[in-house]
Design a protein around this motif. Structure first.
Motif, mmCIF file in Angstrom:
data_model
loop_
_atom_site.group_PDB
_atom_site.id
_atom_site.type_symbol
_atom_site.label_atom_id
_atom_site.label_comp_id
_atom_site.label_asym_id
_atom_site.label_seq_id
_atom_site.Cartn_x
_atom_site.Cartn_y
_atom_site.Cartn_z
ATOM 1 N N THR A 1 0.803 -1.221 0.000
ATOM 2 C CA THR A 1 0.000 0.000 0.000
ATOM 3 C C THR A 1 0.836 1.271 0.000
ATOM 4 O OG1 THR A 1 -0.134 -0.155 2.408
ATOM 5 C CG2 THR A 1 -1.939 -1.122 1.130
ATOM 6 N N VAL A 2 2.141 1.187 0.366
ATOM 7 C CA VAL A 2 2.979 2.384 0.373
ATOM 8 C C VAL A 2 4.106 2.282 -0.650
ATOM 9 C CG1 VAL A 2 2.479 2.880 2.782
ATOM 10 C CG2 VAL A 2 4.476 1.496 2.202
ATOM 11 N N LEU A 3 4.056 1.274 -1.506
ATOM 12 C CA LEU A 3 5.081 1.104 -2.527
ATOM 13 C C LEU A 3 4.991 2.243 -3.546
ATOM 14 C CD1 LEU A 3 7.332 -0.854 -3.494
ATOM 15 C CD2 LEU A 3 5.634 -1.863 -5.016
ATOM 16 N N CYS B 1 -1.211 -1.454 -5.853
ATOM 17 C CA CYS B 1 -0.166 -0.489 -5.494
ATOM 18 C C CYS B 1 -0.724 0.912 -5.700
ATOM 19 C CB CYS B 1 1.085 -0.715 -6.330
ATOM 20 S SG CYS B 1 1.797 -2.369 -6.163
ATOM 21 N N SER B 2 -1.567 1.328 -4.821
ATOM 22 C CA SER B 2 -2.323 2.565 -5.002
ATOM 23 C C SER B 2 -1.454 3.817 -4.957
ATOM 24 C CB SER B 2 -3.422 2.667 -3.940
ATOM 25 O OG SER B 2 -2.852 2.603 -2.635
ATOM 26 N N ARG B 3 -0.256 3.719 -4.367
ATOM 27 C CA ARG B 3 0.611 4.899 -4.260
ATOM 28 C C ARG B 3 1.810 4.830 -5.198
ATOM 29 N NH1 ARG B 3 0.972 6.362 2.233
ATOM 30 N NH2 ARG B 3 -1.267 6.224 2.679
ATOM 31 N N ASP C 1 -3.561 6.504 -9.845
ATOM 32 C CA ASP C 1 -3.670 7.962 -9.826
ATOM 33 C C ASP C 1 -2.387 8.660 -9.400
ATOM 34 O OD1 ASP C 1 -6.271 7.917 -10.697
ATOM 35 O OD2 ASP C 1 -7.115 7.818 -8.681
ATOM 36 N N LYS C 2 -1.450 7.929 -8.765
ATOM 37 C CA LYS C 2 -0.203 8.540 -8.308
ATOM 38 C C LYS C 2 0.954 8.308 -9.284
ATOM 39 C CE LYS C 2 -2.042 9.835 -4.396
ATOM 40 N NZ LYS C 2 -2.232 11.269 -4.048
ATOM 41 N N LEU C 3 0.754 7.492 -10.294
ATOM 42 C CA LEU C 3 1.834 7.122 -11.200
ATOM 43 C C LEU C 3 2.301 8.339 -12.007
ATOM 44 C CD1 LEU C 3 3.478 4.652 -12.143
ATOM 45 C CD2 LEU C 3 1.872 4.422 -14.032
ATOM 46 N N GLN C 4 3.618 8.634 -11.906
ATOM 47 C CA GLN C 4 4.190 9.777 -12.601
ATOM 48 C C GLN C 4 5.178 9.376 -13.687
ATOM 49 O OE1 GLN C 4 5.832 12.588 -9.795
ATOM 50 N NE2 GLN C 4 4.073 12.457 -8.429
#
Length: 525
Positions: free
Chosen positions: A226-228, A249-251, A273-276
């Motif tokens: 969950t914090v990966l 892997c939400s983060r 949504d966090k993937l950059q």
């Protein structure tokens, strides 16, 4: 007399024997003062610091130096066991009498030092494994920030790998990096990396996971990543539900998949949504479909495949590299991946060939790349004759899709099956292009005055109203896929360079634009 009075008032002269002794003493006092500083100042001792501060100071040293420093005093012996970064690298040269000395055991495993010691005994794989096991056994297992191992590990040594992963999980390591190399055995023999071991013992602490030369089998039961934030897979065999793992892997902010196998379709139905940053290179996938609203950097290298990136309105930089010869490669990069249209910086690498049938271009998508400011194209051209028509002129078509373009860097490598070349520099009108009111800087590397190059250059010069400078360079300084095949054209470069300079002078007067030829001194050859 005056002279006598002065002699009586003057101090007695020192004896010749006493003067050197006094000077030597004064010099010694001066050196002592300069060396020690204030003589009356308090001396600093590590033992005077609070007990909880001492391990923090030791942890700032590389692991090998921390172990050696801990041996200076008996009260420091255990300080290294709280070091936050355990990084082991094999192979290295170490002294043969390591025994149970922690400093000797860590020697060469905490750094990349490749020096040879006095004995010249090269550490074996078994000794390396023994060293790692000994160090993690003595370590406190508290406060681990990074746990990294780089070694040529065989499949039969998987039980050691399990032990190391359990240690990393139990010590709550934030960064886990395993490079198992795959040097002297086939990829099918890659050791299995048990993701479930991390999941079972606190994987919520793992923020970065990097694997190379291993196999993984994600299952639906793994649910605690969950914090990966960073996941890097290099030369990894992937079995099981990989898209399902990514969905949990939400983060996740950085995903890199390089030379991996086992994934046919990389389709992630859930939003990341966090993937950059997303990098997919030399991985045999059939399709890529990902929802990533915050994606800023995208890079793909491989075959021509469907790529759909949903909701990428924040995309800043994209790199598209197709490693196969296909006449539609350029069109595919610009037209078949519409989701990269918001990009500001675009890098395209493609191989085009005149042996295939000429490509019928699709209808022009007006203003497709409305935000594109900087574009780099690296193109390899296979042709029978260097002056024959080829797909390079497709660029004129695709430049029209970027009306706000300001900078264009073009690197061209021509590979001809024949020996024909020509220094013909006759003027050419070039293909029809729209007017470019923002294009200020253009660079064309590998420019040899071939027909298609002249036509493209003339089209740009005639339609870029604010163009400040066109720079051409006969030498190709940035080959798309290395320079293995480039040497065969080096002799052609020097022979036709005078023609390039002549063309530049004439064309500069014709369009009223500045044309700079790099390496112009070669004109005298």
């Amino acid at each position: 007399m005056a002279g006598a009075g002065e002699d009586e008032a003057a101090p007695p002269s020192p004896s010749p024997d006493r003067q050197p002794m006094e000077e030597a003493a004064a010099a010694k006092r001066s050196r002592s003062k300069n060396h020690h500083g204030l003589a009356d100042g308090p001396s600093f001792r590590m033992e005077d610091l609070p007990a909880e501060v001492q391990p923090v100071i030791i942890s700032l040293l590389p692991l090998k130096e921390a172990v050696r420093t801990s041996m200076v005093s008996r009260s420091w012996t255990t300080l290294w066991r709280f070091h936050g970064d355990l990084c082991f690298n094999e192979p290295v040269d170490v002294d043969s009498n390591t025994d149970d000395n922690p400093a000797d055991q860590v020697n060469g495993t905490g750094t990349n030092d490749q020096s040879t010691n006095q004995c010249g005994t090269k550490i074996t794989r078994a000794k390396f494994i023994e060293t790692v096991n000994s160090v993690i056994q003595q370590h406190s297992g508290i406060g681990i920030n990074k746990f990294s191992i780089s070694c040529d590990l065989h499949k039969e040594d998987s039980h050691h790998l399990d032990r190391w992963i359990r240690f990393a999980a139990s010590s709550k390591a934030k960064i886990i990096d395993f490079d198992l190399k795959l040097f002297d055995y086939p990829v099918e023999e890659a050791p299995h990396f048990p993701l479930e071991a991390l999941d079972a013992q606190g994987s919520s602490f793992v923020q970065s996971l990097s694997l190379a030369g291993a196999s993984i089998k994600p299952s639906s039961g793994i649910c605690r990543f969950t914090v990966l934030r960073r996941l890097v897979l290099n030369s990894v065999q992937i079995f099981g539900d990989f898209p399902g793992l990514l969905a949990k892997c939400s983060r996740l902010e950085d995903l890199e998949i390089i030379r991996c196998s086992g994934v046919d379709d990389l389709i992630v139905p859930h939003k990341l949504d966090k993937l950059q940053k997303l990098l997919i290179a030399r991985t045999d996938v059939q399709m890529v479909v990902i929802h990533a609203a915050d994606l800023a950097h995208f890079e793909y290298e491989g075959r021509l495949i469907p790529i759909v990136l949903h909701g990428c309105s924040k995309l800043e930089k994209a790199t598209i590299a197709f490693d196969t010869t296909n006449p539609s490669a350029l069109a595919h990069a610009f037209n078949v991946i519409p989701s990269i249209s918001p990009v500001k910086i675009l890098i395209v690498r493609a191989i085009i060939s005149t042996y295939a049938q000429s490509l019928e271009l699709p209808l022009r998508p007006q203003g497709m790349f409305m935000h594109l400011r900087h574009m780099t194209c690296q193109i390899v051209v296979y042709c029978r004759e260097l002056n024959e028509d080829n797909g390079l002129l497709q660029l004129a078509h695709w430049l029209d899709t970027a009306p706000q373009l300001e900078t264009l860097d073009l690197h061209m490598l021509y590979l001809s099956s024949g020996a024909f070349f020509s220094a013909e520099v006759a003027g050419a009108e070039g293909p029809c292009m729209c007017r470019h009111d923002h294009l200020k800087t253009v660079f064309m590397g590998g420019f040899q005055c071939y027909k298609s190059q002249i036509e493209l250059a003339c089209s740009i010069l005639g339609n870029a109203s604010v163009l400040e400078q066109l720079t051409i360079e006969p030498r190709l300084t940035e080959a798309p896929w290395g320079e293995d095949d480039y040497g065969q054209n080096r002799d052609i470069e020097s022979r036709i360079l005078p023609g390039v300079c002549e063309w530049a002078q004439r064309t500069s007067k014709r369009f009223g634009k500045v044309i700079t030829v790099l390496d112009a001194p070669l004109n005298s050859e």
